[in-house]
Design a protein around this motif. Structure first.
Motif, mmCIF file in Angstrom:
data_model
loop_
_atom_site.group_PDB
_atom_site.id
_atom_site.type_symbol
_atom_site.label_atom_id
_atom_site.label_comp_id
_atom_site.label_asym_id
_atom_site.label_seq_id
_atom_site.Cartn_x
_atom_site.Cartn_y
_atom_site.Cartn_z
ATOM 1 N N ASN A 154 -76.606 26.806 8.954
ATOM 2 C CA ASN A 154 -75.571 27.069 7.476
ATOM 3 C C ASN A 154 -75.917 28.151 6.796
ATOM 4 N N ALA A 155 -77.242 28.686 6.581
ATOM 5 C CA ALA A 155 -77.666 29.835 5.771
ATOM 6 C C ALA A 155 -77.075 31.094 6.365
ATOM 7 N N ALA A 156 -77.008 31.076 7.808
ATOM 8 C CA ALA A 156 -76.512 32.358 8.405
ATOM 9 C C ALA A 156 -74.937 32.644 8.083
ATOM 10 N N THR B 291 -71.876 40.497 0.703
ATOM 11 C CA THR B 291 -73.042 40.682 -0.089
ATOM 12 C C THR B 291 -73.936 42.197 0.176
ATOM 13 N N THR B 292 -73.847 42.496 1.463
ATOM 14 C CA THR B 292 -74.612 43.904 1.713
ATOM 15 C C THR B 292 -73.769 44.966 1.115
ATOM 16 N N ALA B 293 -72.516 44.739 1.559
ATOM 17 C CA ALA B 293 -71.760 45.778 0.848
ATOM 18 C C ALA B 293 -71.681 45.953 -0.600
ATOM 19 N N GLU C 219 -86.930 38.583 -1.473
ATOM 20 C CA GLU C 219 -85.630 39.088 -1.226
ATOM 21 C C GLU C 219 -85.025 39.414 0.135
ATOM 22 N N HIS C 220 -83.938 39.140 0.335
ATOM 23 C CA HIS C 220 -83.228 39.373 1.684
ATOM 24 C C HIS C 220 -83.204 41.091 1.686
ATOM 25 N N HIS C 221 -83.219 41.506 2.987
ATOM 26 C CA HIS C 221 -83.188 43.009 3.162
ATOM 27 C C HIS C 221 -81.938 43.698 2.392
ATOM 28 N N LEU D 109 -82.585 39.926 -8.261
ATOM 29 C CA LEU D 109 -83.308 38.887 -7.901
ATOM 30 C C LEU D 109 -82.191 37.782 -6.974
ATOM 31 N N THR D 110 -82.836 37.200 -6.089
ATOM 32 C CA THR D 110 -82.037 36.242 -5.385
ATOM 33 C C THR D 110 -82.118 34.955 -5.891
ATOM 34 N N GLN D 111 -80.802 34.171 -6.043
ATOM 35 C CA GLN D 111 -80.610 32.903 -6.765
ATOM 36 C C GLN D 111 -81.592 31.774 -6.071
ATOM 37 N N VAL D 112 -81.385 32.163 -4.560
ATOM 38 C CA VAL D 112 -82.114 31.163 -3.564
ATOM 39 C C VAL D 112 -82.634 31.940 -2.614
ATOM 40 N N SER D 113 -83.683 31.712 -1.878
ATOM 41 C CA SER D 113 -84.533 32.266 -0.922
ATOM 42 C C SER D 113 -83.736 31.796 0.102
ATOM 43 N N ASN D 114 -83.187 32.956 1.217
ATOM 44 C CA ASN D 114 -82.667 32.467 2.176
ATOM 45 C C ASN D 114 -83.506 32.126 3.641
ATOM 46 N N ALA D 115 -84.819 32.629 3.278
ATOM 47 C CA ALA D 115 -85.891 32.353 4.201
ATOM 48 C C ALA D 115 -86.515 30.900 4.074
ATOM 49 N N VAL E 254 -77.755 39.585 -9.476
ATOM 50 C CA VAL E 254 -78.174 38.290 -8.923
ATOM 51 C C VAL E 254 -77.548 38.530 -7.413
ATOM 52 N N ASP E 255 -78.315 37.940 -6.572
ATOM 53 C CA ASP E 255 -77.806 37.810 -5.140
ATOM 54 C C ASP E 255 -77.529 36.687 -4.868
ATOM 55 N N GLY E 256 -76.225 36.063 -4.851
ATOM 56 C CA GLY E 256 -75.841 34.980 -4.817
ATOM 57 C C GLY E 256 -75.469 34.385 -3.392
ATOM 58 N N ALA E 257 -75.823 35.295 -2.547
ATOM 59 C CA ALA E 257 -75.358 34.879 -1.008
ATOM 60 C C ALA E 257 -75.850 33.454 -0.693
ATOM 61 N N GLN E 258 -76.903 32.900 -0.919
ATOM 62 C CA GLN E 258 -77.218 31.461 -0.837
ATOM 63 C C GLN E 258 -76.974 30.558 -1.724
ATOM 64 N N GLY E 259 -77.277 31.319 -2.969
ATOM 65 C CA GLY E 259 -76.914 30.374 -4.435
ATOM 66 C C GLY E 259 -75.625 29.941 -4.432
ATOM 67 N N HIS F 82 -68.369 33.916 3.726
ATOM 68 C CA HIS F 82 -68.599 33.245 4.790
ATOM 69 C C HIS F 82 -69.510 32.183 4.667
ATOM 70 N N LYS F 83 -70.589 32.098 3.764
ATOM 71 C CA LYS F 83 -71.607 31.264 3.434
ATOM 72 C C LYS F 83 -70.870 30.295 2.608
ATOM 73 N N LEU F 84 -69.752 30.282 2.076
ATOM 74 C CA LEU F 84 -68.939 29.288 1.256
ATOM 75 C C LEU F 84 -67.793 28.785 1.870
HETATM 76 C C1 LIG Z 1 -79.939 35.882 0.221
HETATM 77 C C2 LIG Z 1 -78.967 36.760 1.143
HETATM 78 N N1 LIG Z 1 -78.599 37.926 0.711
HETATM 79 C C3 LIG Z 1 -77.795 38.693 1.283
HETATM 80 C C4 LIG Z 1 -77.383 38.375 2.623
HETATM 81 C C5 LIG Z 1 -76.437 39.369 3.163
HETATM 82 O O1 LIG Z 1 -75.235 38.554 3.440
HETATM 83 P P1 LIG Z 1 -73.950 39.386 4.411
HETATM 84 O O2 LIG Z 1 -74.830 39.567 5.540
HETATM 85 O O3 LIG Z 1 -72.784 38.211 4.315
HETATM 86 O O4 LIG Z 1 -73.628 40.716 3.697
HETATM 87 C C6 LIG Z 1 -77.744 37.287 2.764
HETATM 88 C C7 LIG Z 1 -77.192 36.803 4.423
HETATM 89 O O5 LIG Z 1 -77.879 36.155 5.096
HETATM 90 C C8 LIG Z 1 -78.582 36.370 2.403
HETATM 91 O O6 LIG Z 1 -79.056 35.226 2.966
#
Ligand SMILES: Cc1ncc(COP(=O)(O)O)c(C=O)c1O
Length: 404
Positions: A27-29, A92-94, A120-122, A168-174, A197-202, A223-225
């Motif tokens: 679900n994190a993906a 989020t990437t865009a 941080e995520h890439h 900063l990320t709100q929640v570490s995806n890893a 803030v990177d809220g992708a996971q948060g 898509h993560k929500l």
């Molecule tokens: C913390 C975090 N940031 C950014 C992204 C990138 O999100 P997206 O691939 O939907 O652009 C992800 C996706 O896994 C993520 O977990």
């Protein structure tokens, strides 16, 4: 609001009726989509398909109204002050690519610093790097403490270097760890930084109240929500968004165009070049309305219970090592089987129809700092069930028996 009922929640997701054998812990993906979201996208294409902001005809006006309603829904969800602060992106990437390009070509000067964390995520690393060298901007990284959380002393020391941007990320995806952002962002603001803030996971853990939250920008993906892929949000404070140089040029985002020069439209159009993902925006707004029927606190408590059940069961399986501090996690647990590559475990789980993710989770620098090849990630959502946790533990026991 009634107590949270995971079976009732799960019934909204047709995936589980069509694929009853699968246990989905990736679900994190991306999360599955409730029927309402699927139906809303379908209805748009079947009944109202048209481009926005262009035609004089009624269908286009209807599509525009639906698209702009979706913006209003996101605005109220995040409690943003103005609708113009909500920019639709593809994810989020865009959003980060727009931010990095926009800030590098407006507010940042050679010698300025950007501060991120090791977690941080890439998506919050590479877009900055694409410009750092050419723009002469320096990227600093907050190291981790022994709990695999940002080292707050080191953070204060790096803030003393007066970064222009703290992202900063709100929640570490890893790892699933929830960063202490209220404290970290307030300190960054006090140091005069622009905060991102990177809220992708948060976003699936805690929706910020953006009028109270010390973030100038907040990004997430639909898509993560429980929303569609290909739609996301870049929120920003109006005065800052207005200064961002647009990454994409083209239709919709202009005011006047000649062959010599162009001037740009007002927000939000200025940062939304081209035909947007109209159905995606409608789907995202539907996902938000769907989620608002449930109590977020109860959902988090339930996810916490699943995580604890999983962590307790893991303790009985020799050779497994959790990288996640369960009490600090937003429903994710990453682990390692000693001396084995994470992929091997994930492949064996896949054979039992358990979907997890293995590898470095788009966080290669994090795993390099831990000197690990990666981890296997189990990410829980409110439609997961205690029986699935039990089956996953049994499958893990069997897989580790084979690998050891
Ligand atoms: C913390 C975090 N940031 C950014 C992204 C990138 O999100 P997206 O691939 O939907 O652009 C992800 C996706 O896994 C993520 O977990």
């Amino acid at each position: 609001m009634a107590a949270f009922n995971p079976l009732e929640f799960r019934q909204h997701f047709p995936f589980f009726q069509s694929q009853p054998d699968w246990i989905y812990l990736d679900n994190a993906a991306t999360t599955h989509k409730p029927q309402q979201v699927i139906a809303a996208e379908l209805a748009f294409y079947q009944q109202a398909n048209s481009n926005v902001h262009r035609g004089a005809h009624q269908l286009s006006q209807q599509a525009t109204a639906l698209y702009e309603d979706a913006r209003e829904t996101v605005k109220s969800f995040l409690n943003a002050r103005y609708r113009e602060e909500i920019i639709f992106t593809s994810g989020t990437t865009a959003a980060f690519n727009q931010l990095a390009f926009g800030l590098m070509h407006s507010l940042l000067k050679p010698g300025d610093r950007i501060l991120i964390s090791t977690l941080e995520h890439h998506a919050n690393i590479v877009p900055w790097q694409l410009h750092c060298l050419t723009q002469g901007v320096i990227l600093d990284v907050v190291p981790l403490d022994s709990q695999l959380m940002p080292d707050l002393e080191a953070y204060q020391a790096l803030l003393a270097l007066k970064p222009k941007v703290v992202s900063l990320t709100q929640v570490s995806n890893a790892l699933g760890h929830i960063l202490p952002l209220q404290q970290m962002l307030s300190a960054a603001k006090a140091a005069g930084a622009i905060t991102i803030v990177d809220g992708a996971q948060g976003i699936a853990w805690q929706v910020p109240d953006l009028q109270q939250y010390p973030a100038d920008f907040y990004c997430f993906s639909g898509h993560k929500l429980y929303g569609p892929t290909g739609i996301g949000v870049l929120y920003g404070k109006t005065a800052l968004l207005e200064q961002l140089k647009p990454l994409l040029g083209g239709g919709e985002m202009i005011s006047e165009v000649s062959f010599q020069q162009s001037s740009f439209a007002a927000l939000p159009a200025r940062l939304e070049a081209g035909t947007p993902n109209i159905a995606g925006a409608i789907g995202l707004a539907t996902a938000i309305r769907f989620l608002r029927q449930f109590d977020a606190k109860l959902i988090n408590q339930y996810k916490g219970k699943l995580l604890q059940q999983f962590a307790d069961g893991l303790a009985a399986i020799p050779g497994l090592r959790s990288l996640t501090q369960v009490t600090q996690s937003a429903g994710i647990l990453s682990l390692q089987l000693l001396n084995e590559h994470p992929n091997d475990l994930a492949v064996l789980l896949n054979e039992q129809k358990i979907a997890v993710r293995a590898g470095s989770h788009c966080a290669m620098p994090l795993f390099a700092s831990l000197q690990l090849p990666g981890a296997v990630r189990f990410a829980f959502a409110p439609y997961n069930l205690p029986t699935e946790v039990e089956k996953t533990l049994e499958a893990l026991q069997a897989a580790t028996d084979i690998l050891r």
